[in-house]
Design a protein around this motif. Structure first.
Motif, PDB file in Angstrom:
ATOM      1  N   ILE A   1       0.235  -1.148   0.543  1.00 46.89           N
ATOM      2  CA  ILE A   1       0.345  -0.195  -0.090  1.00 46.89           C
ATOM      3  C   ILE A   1       1.076   1.012   0.391  1.00 46.89           C
ATOM      4  O   ILE A   1       0.157   2.066  -0.585  1.00 46.89           O
ATOM      5  CB  ILE A   1      -0.752   0.239   0.872  1.00 46.89           C
ATOM      6  N   GLY A   2       2.071   0.823   0.991  1.00 47.27           N
ATOM      7  CA  GLY A   2       3.053   2.019   0.739  1.00 47.27           C
ATOM      8  C   GLY A   2       3.933   2.551  -0.521  1.00 47.27           C
ATOM      9  O   GLY A   2       3.473   3.369  -1.090  1.00 47.27           O
ATOM     10  N   MET A   3       3.987   1.523  -0.975  1.00 46.36           N
ATOM     11  CA  MET A   3       4.845   2.130  -2.378  1.00 46.36           C
ATOM     12  C   MET A   3       3.414   2.553  -3.741  1.00 46.36           C
ATOM     13  O   MET A   3       3.626   3.136  -4.601  1.00 46.36           O
ATOM     14  CB  MET A   3       5.107   0.134  -2.838  1.00 46.36           C
ATOM     15  N   VAL A   4       2.653   1.665  -3.827  1.00 42.72           N
ATOM     16  CA  VAL A   4       1.481   1.233  -4.791  1.00 42.72           C
ATOM     17  C   VAL A   4       0.439   3.203  -4.295  1.00 42.72           C
ATOM     18  O   VAL A   4       0.091   4.001  -5.517  1.00 42.72           O
ATOM     19  CB  VAL A   4       0.745   0.760  -4.671  1.00 42.72           C
ATOM     20  N   ARG A   5       0.425   2.952  -3.989  1.00 44.62           N
ATOM     21  CA  ARG A   5      -0.620   4.528  -2.990  1.00 44.62           C
ATOM     22  C   ARG A   5       0.530   5.379  -2.999  1.00 44.62           C
ATOM     23  O   ARG A   5       0.082   6.810  -3.271  1.00 44.62           O
ATOM     24  CB  ARG A   5      -1.531   4.262  -2.011  1.00 44.62           C
ATOM     25  N   GLU A   6       1.568   5.817  -2.669  1.00 45.87           N
ATOM     26  CA  GLU A   6       2.210   7.191  -2.178  1.00 45.87           C
ATOM     27  C   GLU A   6       3.568   7.382  -2.914  1.00 45.87           C
ATOM     28  O   GLU A   6       3.653   7.921  -3.702  1.00 45.87           O
ATOM     29  CB  GLU A   6       2.353   6.846  -0.693  1.00 45.87           C
ATOM     30  N   LEU A   7       4.563   5.792  -2.328  1.00 47.02           N
ATOM     31  CA  LEU A   7       5.496   6.238  -2.519  1.00 47.02           C
ATOM     32  C   LEU A   7       5.837   5.866  -3.749  1.00 47.02           C
ATOM     33  O   LEU A   7       6.813   6.662  -4.397  1.00 47.02           O
ATOM     34  CB  LEU A   7       6.478   5.460  -1.352  1.00 47.02           C
TER      35      LEU A   7
ATOM     36  N   LEU B   1      -7.805  -2.195  -6.510  1.00 49.78           N
ATOM     37  CA  LEU B   1      -8.266  -1.812  -7.873  1.00 49.78           C
ATOM     38  C   LEU B   1      -8.140  -0.105  -7.993  1.00 49.78           C
ATOM     39  O   LEU B   1      -7.083   0.812  -8.895  1.00 49.78           O
ATOM     40  CB  LEU B   1      -9.309  -2.535  -8.989  1.00 49.78           C
ATOM     41  N   PRO B   2      -8.663   0.219  -6.524  1.00 50.14           N
ATOM     42  CA  PRO B   2      -8.506   1.648  -6.458  1.00 50.14           C
ATOM     43  C   PRO B   2      -7.174   2.686  -6.059  1.00 50.14           C
ATOM     44  O   PRO B   2      -7.129   3.153  -6.745  1.00 50.14           O
ATOM     45  CB  PRO B   2      -9.428   1.860  -5.522  1.00 50.14           C
ATOM     46  N   ASP B   3      -6.589   1.115  -5.100  1.00 47.70           N
ATOM     47  CA  ASP B   3      -5.366   2.197  -5.272  1.00 47.70           C
ATOM     48  C   ASP B   3      -4.561   1.937  -6.140  1.00 47.70           C
ATOM     49  O   ASP B   3      -3.016   2.615  -5.784  1.00 47.70           O
ATOM     50  CB  ASP B   3      -4.415   0.593  -4.403  1.00 47.70           C
ATOM     51  N   ILE B   4      -4.601   1.277  -6.713  1.00 50.89           N
ATOM     52  CA  ILE B   4      -4.047   0.807  -8.385  1.00 50.89           C
ATOM     53  C   ILE B   4      -4.233   1.955  -8.936  1.00 50.89           C
ATOM     54  O   ILE B   4      -3.204   3.059 -10.263  1.00 50.89           O
ATOM     55  CB  ILE B   4      -3.576  -0.390  -9.044  1.00 50.89           C
ATOM     56  N   ALA B   5      -5.200   1.771  -9.227  1.00 43.94           N
ATOM     57  CA  ALA B   5      -5.752   3.206 -10.306  1.00 43.94           C
ATOM     58  C   ALA B   5      -5.848   4.853  -9.665  1.00 43.94           C
ATOM     59  O   ALA B   5      -5.027   5.479 -10.407  1.00 43.94           O
ATOM     60  CB  ALA B   5      -7.435   3.164  -9.968  1.00 43.94           C
ATOM     61  N   SER B   6      -5.233   4.432  -8.349  1.00 43.83           N
ATOM     62  CA  SER B   6      -4.629   6.377  -7.958  1.00 43.83           C
ATOM     63  C   SER B   6      -3.501   6.549  -8.009  1.00 43.83           C
ATOM     64  O   SER B   6      -3.081   7.431  -8.930  1.00 43.83           O
ATOM     65  CB  SER B   6      -5.110   6.380  -6.525  1.00 43.83           C
TER      66      SER B   6
ATOM     67  N   SER C   1      -6.649  13.410  -0.993  1.00 42.12           N
ATOM     68  CA  SER C   1      -7.121  13.826   0.197  1.00 42.12           C
ATOM     69  C   SER C   1      -8.800  13.704  -0.674  1.00 42.12           C
ATOM     70  O   SER C   1      -9.638  13.449  -0.382  1.00 42.12           O
ATOM     71  CB  SER C   1      -7.117  15.922   0.012  1.00 42.12           C
ATOM     72  N   LEU C   2      -8.364  14.293  -2.282  1.00 38.80           N
ATOM     73  CA  LEU C   2      -9.608  13.694  -3.331  1.00 38.80           C
ATOM     74  C   LEU C   2     -10.375  12.354  -3.448  1.00 38.80           C
ATOM     75  O   LEU C   2     -11.406  11.862  -3.060  1.00 38.80           O
ATOM     76  CB  LEU C   2      -9.619  13.931  -4.221  1.00 38.80           C
ATOM     77  N   MET C   3      -8.884  11.377  -2.860  1.00 36.96           N
ATOM     78  CA  MET C   3      -9.467  10.043  -3.189  1.00 36.96           C
ATOM     79  C   MET C   3      -9.767   9.249  -2.391  1.00 36.96           C
ATOM     80  O   MET C   3      -9.900   8.154  -2.624  1.00 36.96           O
ATOM     81  CB  MET C   3      -8.061   8.959  -4.570  1.00 36.96           C
ATOM     82  N   PHE C   4      -8.476   9.651  -0.557  1.00 35.78           N
ATOM     83  CA  PHE C   4      -8.812   8.484   0.427  1.00 35.78           C
ATOM     84  C   PHE C   4      -9.517   9.322   1.332  1.00 35.78           C
ATOM     85  O   PHE C   4      -9.995   8.381   2.467  1.00 35.78           O
ATOM     86  CB  PHE C   4      -7.230   8.340   0.766  1.00 35.78           C
TER      87      PHE C   4
END
Lengths: 260, 248
Positions: A94-100, A196-201, A255-258
């Motif tokens: 989650i750290g890599m995909v969503r943020e880093l 899927l939303p993690d990857i899409a974001s 902020s918009l997505m999560f």
């Protein structure tokens, strides 16, 4: 020198910042207006895709693999304080995909691509190549800016996707090689946890960051001052502006997505 | 005919052009002389629309250039830039054929390359140069490539910005001869900016002297030496004493 002088200086700086932001927005508007209009410079687009996408792969891959590995070590170390070592696969994912992944790829692209675009276009301006384009009936915005912005917007999401995978694999290598995690279990936990939303974001952020990085490179290059100093200043400002805007855009998009 | 009437341009506190009036007849070669920083390049860029004048009017065959359709207007021009302004990332032939590879005058690639090689030959460069990059050429060769690019689409009007600056006297002579030949051969209208008096005598039909943001003197090149205008006399003889301050 009066007591209000410092306030006036701050006010002037703030107004200059707003004016600069306004000019960037107008520049971006010109890109949106001109992009669908003929002529289309397909060769320039192809070259930009290769330059921005393909040649950024090594730096993106190396950044991602080391970050993923370091992240696994940190989470293991931190998690062990309250017996939560087992969450390494999920948090790395989650750290890599969503943020880093998106942020680091965005910043790497800003360092590698924004600087290169700004320096190239600024040099073209200083050596009258931009004027030459105009006299040859070629709109510099269409010929120089749009292919680069298009290539950035299309290729950076791919780079982010690849960076995400390599980052997760970096965590996997450290976790299974050094921290004693089971290989199949690590992969299963990662796959199960990501949505899927993690990857899409991640990919949406990549597109936004690619757009920002290339747009700012072109904008600063086109606004370059004279001589070597002008080229240097344009390059430095481009990287700093793109980096700050990428981080600001990251906060806004997160902020918009999560935000619940 | 190109006509400039009362053209003014200011950059910050610097009033570069203060009301320039000048006419360039069709098919003639006008050379604008003047010291460094007197606004010669700005004047040229005003005609091309690269710089917008603050006041005044510029017409081409009676049509105000500010209202002309840009692509059609620019298609009538060719320009040799001071430093060549060749595109580093493109091969020499792609530079020369730039206009022929895209836009309204687009030709098939092979034909465009053939025209480019012919234009390179016209300016005295061998066909092998066509596949080199501009960075691999000497300054004189880059100038010639720039000249080939300026004439590639056979424009009606050609501008030359300091065509011999930075060249040795022999190469400068070669470029001057080429410009004169090409202009006569093509019947083009030419406007050249220079402070090289050898170029002036080789290229010009008419001369205009720009100083202090105004045209101080204009007339046929044959009258230049005989004029009593103190600005022209000081400039063409390179004297330190005279109405033009040597410290600027």
């Amino acid at each position: 020198m009066t007591l209000t002088s410092p306030l006036a200086a701050i006010g002037r700086a703030f107004l200059a910042l707003l004016a600069s932001f306004g000019r960037i927005v107008i520049f971006a508007g010109q890109v949106f207006v001109l992009a669908p209009r003929r002529p289309f410079y397909l060769r320039e687009c192809g070259q930009a895709l290769v330059q921005i996408g393909w040649f950024s792969l090594p730096v993106v891959g190396l950044t991602a693999v080391f970050t993923g590995g370091a992240l696994a070590l940190q989470i293991y170390s931190g998690g062990s304080r309250f017996n939560a070592e087992a969450v390494v696969p999920q948090i790395v994912a989650i750290g890599m995909v969503r943020e880093l992944g998106p942020v680091l790829v965005g910043l790497m692209v800003a360092a590698r691509v924004t600087s290169s675009i700004a320096a190239e276009i600024a040099t073209m301006k200083v050596t009258e190549q931009i004027d030459a384009l105009v006299t040859l009936s070629t709109n510099p915005m269409k010929y120089l800016t749009i292919p680069r912005v298009l290539a950035g917007t299309l290729t950076v999401p791919l780079l982010v996707g690849i960076g995400d995978i390599i980052g997760v694999m970096g965590g996997f290598m450290v976790a299974t090689g050094q921290l004693g995690f089971n290989r199949a279990g690590y992969i299963q936990n990662t796959v199960d946890f990501l949505t899927l939303p993690d990857i899409a974001s991640s990919l949406v952020k990549g597109a936004a960051f690619g757009f920002i990085a290339t747009l700012i490179g072109c904008y600063q290059g086109m606004r370059s001052g004279r001589g070597a100093q002008g080229v240097g200043a344009a390059t430095k400002t481009a990287v700093a502006t793109a980096s700050v805007l990428i981080l600001a855009a990251n906060f806004l998009l997160t902020s918009l997505m999560f935000s619940q | 005919m190109i006509a400039l009437t009362g053209v003014e341009k200011t950059f910050g506190a610097n009033r570069v052009l203060r009301g320039v009036d000048l006419q360039i007849a069709r098919g003639s070669s006008m050379v604008i002389i003047g010291g460094s920083g007197t606004g010669k390049s700005v004047l040229l860029k005003c005609v091309l629309g690269l710089v917008s004048p603050d006041a005044g009017r510029i017409t081409l065959d009676g049509e105000d250039v500010a209202h002309a359709e840009r692509d059609a207007f620019l298609a009538r021009f060719g320009m040799l830039f001071q430093g060549g302004a060749l595109f580093d990332s493109l091969k020499v032939w792609e530079n020369v054929a730039f206009r022929l590879l895209r836009g309204a005058r687009k030709r098939p690639k092979a034909e465009a390359r053939e025209i480019a090689i012919e234009k390179l030959r016209r300016v005295g460069l061998r066909p092998e140069v066509a596949d080199q990059l501009p960075g691999e050429l000497s300054g004189g060769m880059q100038k010639r490539v720039g000249l080939a690019r300026a004439i590639a689409a056979e424009p009606e009007i050609i501008f030359f910005d300091e065509p011999t600056t930075g060249l040795d006297p022999i190469m400068a002579g070669v470029i001057n001869e080429l410009i004169r030949e090409i202009v006569v051969e093509m019947g083009a209208t030419a406007m050249t900016i220079t402070h090289d008096m050898t170029s002036v005598r080789a290229i010009a039909d008419n001369v205009a002297m720009l100083h202090g943001g105004l045209i101080r003197w204009t007339g046929p090149v044959a009258d230049m030496d005989a004029t009593s205008d103190p600005y022209v006399q000081q400039f063409i003889h390179g004297r330190a004493e005279g109405p033009i301050a040597s410290v600027r």
